[in-house]
Structure formats: C-alpha cells, structure tokens
Design a protein around this motif. Structure first.
Motif, PDB file in Angstrom:
ATOM      1  N   ASN A   1       0.823  -1.210   0.000  1.00  0.00           N
ATOM      2  CA  ASN A   1       0.000   0.000   0.000  1.00  0.00           C
ATOM      3  C   ASN A   1       0.863   1.269   0.000  1.00  0.00           C
ATOM      4  N   GLY A   2       1.978   1.205  -0.740  1.00  0.00           N
ATOM      5  CA  GLY A   2       2.865   2.347  -0.865  1.00  0.00           C
ATOM      6  C   GLY A   2       3.851   2.513   0.274  1.00  0.00           C
ATOM      7  N   GLU A   3       3.724   1.708   1.321  1.00  0.00           N
ATOM      8  CA  GLU A   3       4.626   1.816   2.480  1.00  0.00           C
ATOM      9  C   GLU A   3       5.788   0.832   2.352  1.00  0.00           C
ATOM     10  N   GLN A   4       7.010   1.334   2.521  1.00  0.00           N
ATOM     11  CA  GLN A   4       8.190   0.487   2.416  1.00  0.00           C
ATOM     12  C   GLN A   4       8.308  -0.403   3.654  1.00  0.00           C
ATOM     13  N   LYS A   5       8.495  -1.703   3.436  1.00  0.00           N
ATOM     14  CA  LYS A   5       8.627  -2.647   4.541  1.00  0.00           C
ATOM     15  C   LYS A   5       9.799  -3.585   4.299  1.00  0.00           C
ATOM     16  N   ARG A   6      10.207  -4.260   5.372  1.00  0.00           N
ATOM     17  CA  ARG A   6      11.364  -5.145   5.306  1.00  0.00           C
ATOM     18  C   ARG A   6      11.077  -6.395   6.141  1.00  0.00           C
ATOM     19  N   TRP A   7      11.480  -7.527   5.609  1.00  0.00           N
ATOM     20  CA  TRP A   7      11.280  -8.793   6.317  1.00  0.00           C
ATOM     21  C   TRP A   7      12.574  -9.594   6.286  1.00  0.00           C
ATOM     22  N   ARG A   8      12.842 -10.291   7.390  1.00  0.00           N
ATOM     23  CA  ARG A   8      14.036 -11.138   7.473  1.00  0.00           C
ATOM     24  C   ARG A   8      13.642 -12.495   8.047  1.00  0.00           C
ATOM     25  N   GLY A   9      14.105 -13.558   7.434  1.00  0.00           N
ATOM     26  CA  GLY A   9      13.767 -14.894   7.916  1.00  0.00           C
ATOM     27  C   GLY A   9      14.443 -15.950   7.066  1.00  0.00           C
ATOM     28  N   THR A  10      13.898 -17.162   7.059  1.00  0.00           N
ATOM     29  CA  THR A  10      14.466 -18.239   6.265  1.00  0.00           C
ATOM     30  C   THR A  10      13.841 -18.264   4.881  1.00  0.00           C
TER      31      THR A  10
END
Length: 270
Positions: free
Chosen positions: A118-127
């Motif tokens: 929705n236009g918002e920058q996000k970050r994810w970390r995992g396997t």
C-alpha cells in the motif's frame, strides 16, 4: 487459484530482476581468542567478539552470538561458558577438554526481503522456506537477497588435528592447507576458500594485523584466490590477524541474488 498463481509469478519476476550490488559492510566483524595454542591435559580460552572500524578494537557494537557453533576435535559440538554481551563486545569462555584443534564459529544465514505494501516500504528477514508465506499478496517492488556469513577462529590444545576443520558445504569456508594454528612470522601459509563446497575462485582476501591503535600504518594486504580457491600469504610479523572475503551473485532466472561473507582470525607466532 488464479490470484495465487499471479502472486507467485509476480514475486518470482521481482526476485529475478535483482541486480543492485549490496552496500559494503561499514564495520569489521571479528571473533578473537585470548590464545590459540595451548598445552596440558585441559585449558580455558576466552573470546571477545565485536564489530569495529579497526580489527580487535571494541568501539562500535557487540556481536550477536545467536549462531555460535563450537566444534570439538572429535567433531562433537561443545557449549560456551560465562557468556556476556556488553555495550561494545560480547564474550565467553571455552573449556578445552579434548586434545586437538577446536573450531569456534558464529554462523548466520537467511533471506532479507524489502517490499512495498500500500505504498509503504517494509522489510522482512527470515528463512528462505518462510519467505513465500511471509510476503503479503499485494506486495510490490519485492527485492530479496539470500545471505550466508561465517565469523570464526581456531584454537589447539596439544597437537593440531583436522577433524573439526571439515567444511560444512554452506557459505564461504576456509579449508586449511597449512594448519591455522601452525603459523609463524616470515613463513608462507596456504589456505583454500570454498563456497557451498565448491572452489571460490578469483576472490579478494583482505588480511589485516591487529594493533592499529598503536601505529600509523594499517599494514593491510590483499591477495586473490586462484582457480582452485587457494591463496598464499607470508606473515610479515607475529600477531593476531583478521582475514575477510566476500562475494555476491546477482539474480539469474528464478534464482534470487545471494551474498556470502567470511571473517577469520588466526594468530601468527614469532
């Protein structure tokens, strides 16, 4: 069903488009022992671990030791004692109860994904196994990199051995030709680097001696691995040395981009 397929194809296309280089690591990661060659029936060794501008100078951040793996001379896994995390360094002790060479490594791997929702920058970390379920269906500008990092050192009680030095086949690893606890100032030593079990050719290996706080010359040198992953270094002086090599593979086809980094510490005796 059609939405699920479309989402999978969209993520795959985004991963395939990854080609931007990773930002260079600003600080150097190191895991340093108080001694590397010991005698007797048993002994204790202390370790400091941190990230800093100058190697072995704890002035930036303590290292997260969640990936600490200690391999005993017989190949079994040993546990650290007296672990502590301070502001600028982490530390622990190791009781050497077996004769031979011990491998002490902090090993980390995983996937880092950045995306917009929705236009918002996000970050994810995992396997990597968790990634598909973790990225929202409406995610756009998906960017992912698989990374492997190994930070290690070696200590020997009594006569050197090689069982603990066997490569695991994951990330960049050091395969000794010269034993890492048999290094002498003025003498040449040869090692091999492998990545995922295969020779890591044409990599730059940076080598730096500790003690930069007390001298103007950083005394760094760079050597390049050959076709078989091997490199040779002649140690100019005794001391504790830091070695680093890294590599990045751009995305290709359906394969995501990947990076691997190795940081090793060895002691050179007079």
């Amino acid at each position: 069903m059609k939405k699920s397929i479309a989402r999978t194809l969209a993520i795959g296309a985004a991963l395939a488009a990854l080609a931007a280089p990773l930002t260079a690591q600003a600080h150097r990661a190191w895991l340093a022992p108080t001694a590397t060659v010991l005698s007797g029936s048993d002994a204790w060794v202390g370790f400091d671990a941190g990230m800093s501008n100058g190697v072995f100078i704890p002035d930036h951040a303590a290292m997260n030791l969640a990936g600490l793996v200690i391999t005993a001379p017989d190949g079994s896994t040993a546990a650290p004692e007296n672990m502590m995390r301070a502001r600028y360094r982490s530390s622990f002790d190791l009781h050497l109860t077996q004769a031979g060479t011990w491998r002490v490594a902090n090993v980390m791997s995983g996937v880092v994904v950045s995306y917009k929702e929705n236009g918002e920058q996000k970050r994810w970390r995992g396997t990597e196994a968790e990634m598909a379920a973790a990225i929202p269906a409406g995610a756009t500008d998906v960017s992912a990199t698989r990374s492997d990092s190994r930070i290690e050192t070696f200590v020997t009680l009594g006569a050197p051995s090689t069982t603990a030095l066997a490569p695991t086949g994951k990330g960049i690893e050091l395969v000794p030709v010269t034993h890492p606890n048999d290094l002498v100032a003025g003498e040449a030593a040869t090692f091999k680097l492998v990545r995922d079990g295969q020779p890591a050719a044409d990599l730059d290996v940076t080598i730096a001696r500790g003690g930069t706080r007390y001298r103007d010359n950083p005394e760094e040198m760079t050597v390049k691995t050959g076709a078989d992953g091997s490199f040779t270094v002649t140690w100019p002086e005794a001391g504790m040395y830091w070695m680093n090599a890294s590599v990045r593979t751009p995305a290709e086809g359906t394969q995501m981009a990947a990076s691997a980094q190795y940081n090793g510490v060895v002691e050179v005796l007079p």
